[in-house]
Design a protein around this motif. Structure first.
Motif: not given
Length: 124
Positions: A19-36
């Motif tokens: 399992r790989v993880s990706c941590a984001a440093s933003t207070r608006t993370y829930s606004r972003y779609a994420m891709g691998w």
């Protein structure tokens, strides 16, 4: 500005899981779609999986469908990629990426921010 940091890569035998993880440093993370995405030596970067900002919608490359699962925890600003039944051809550097609009999620150029990548090596 969004900073993304992947972790959890490593060496695993064929048939194993990681399992790989990706941590984001933003207070608006829930606004972003994420891709691998992943990139093997000598090859172009290719789409692996994507998840909408709420997590309600996910999409996968045919090569990983049924083996990989993307998920996210918006409370932890983190997206995950669970990889099962790994194959040697899954060996690559895995990158996470963030975009505000969940369209054309298979195209790297649509993503606004990228992590540095984490190496996944699957031995035969």
């Amino acid at each position: 500005q969004v900073q993304l940091a992947e972790s959890g890569g490593g060496l695993v035998q064929a048939g194993g899981s990681l399992r790989v993880s990706c941590a984001a440093s933003t207070r608006t993370y829930s606004r972003y779609a994420m891709g691998w995405f992943r990139q093997a030596p000598g090859k172009e970067r290719e789409f692996v999986a994507a998840i909408s900002s709420s997590g309600a919608s996910t999409n996968y490359a045919d090569s990983v469908k049924g083996r990989f699962t993307i998920s996210r925890d918006n409370a932890k600003n983190t997206v995950y990629l669970q990889m099962n039944s790994l194959k040697p051809e899954d060996t690559a550097v895995y990158y996470c990426a963030a975009e505000l609009v969940y369209t054309d999620y298979r195209l790297p150029r649509t993503y606004d921010y990228w992590g540095q990548g984490t190496q996944v090596t699957v031995s035969s």
